[in-house]
Design an enzyme around this catalytic site. Sequence first.
Site, PDB file in Angstrom:
ATOM      1  N   PRO A 138       0.653  -1.480  -0.206  1.00 37.31           N
ATOM      2  CG  PRO A 138      -0.024  -1.131   2.628  1.00 37.31           C
ATOM      3  CD  PRO A 138       0.322  -1.619   1.335  1.00 37.31           C
ATOM      4  CD  GLU A 139       3.862   3.464  -4.171  1.00 36.90           C
ATOM      5  OE1 GLU A 139       4.057   3.557  -4.287  1.00 36.90           O
ATOM      6  OE2 GLU A 139       4.096   2.453  -4.494  1.00 36.90           O
TER       7      GLU A 139
END
Length: 290
Positions: A2-3
């Site tokens: 996840p960014e």
Amino acid sequence: MPELPEVETVRRVLKTWLIGKRIIKCFPIYPNIIASMTPEEFALRIEGQEIKDIGRKGKYLLIYLENDVIISHLRMEGKYHLGYFGLRKENDEANHYFAPNVIDKKNKHVHLVFLLDDNRVLMYDDVRKFGRMNLVKKEELFLVPPLNKLGIEANSDDYSASYLFERLQKLKVTIKQALLNQELISGLGNIYVDEVLFLSKIKPTKEANKISLKKCQVILDNAKIVLNKAIELGGSTIRSYHFANGVDGKFQNELYVYGRANQECKFCGSKINKIKVGGRGTHYCPSCQK
Ligand SMILES: [Zn+2]
């Protein structure tokens, strides 16, 4: 992994679940998830506190309690599930609290459980066990690790081109490595740096101190466009968050270079290259990016 846009999607989901709920009990099942204090201390401090708000800084989720803030970094695979309180098996002596609406075999990856005052449970699940949680006093949130050194967010209006230019002048690394440095600029991970550099027509291996002031402005403009678009598309599939694969946005269809090695550039038709820069898989168009 996840960014920023995926974490923002998680933040929005958690907000609808948790605001106004009180944490009755905390069960740290896998102790190493808790950083910088013992799991017992962590549990004792948060028990009884109400969840006031859910924030985010870069890729960090911030769960605001009455006196403290839980800082949650999902790293590779961390995710949250909301369920109902119940014992896993009649004779199970361990604290495996779970939700009937979550597939049971997944329960072995649940590492932390918060029992809420409405009899529901928030479960933190992390197959890779890389995620970490810190607990800090509200007033010290940005004064102590891990947030004290975090740079301004890439899509923030507060980030100026002249500041970026000045900082890049002092670096002896490639522009790709510089933009991944969260102390310099926060919120860009491997996927979005490749996309931003493509749109900015900059080769990822270019030296950071050779980037002009004008190009710094182009980078920041594109960082805003890419991150905001990704947030928008991640937000459109919020309901898929309940499933095992976690946050599953729609931005992958919009990618120009990331994950498109040997495919045609959407601008010029050249083949997208994949190389390693600072150990990270890096995608670029050899014709569009100089
Ligand atoms: Zn191209």
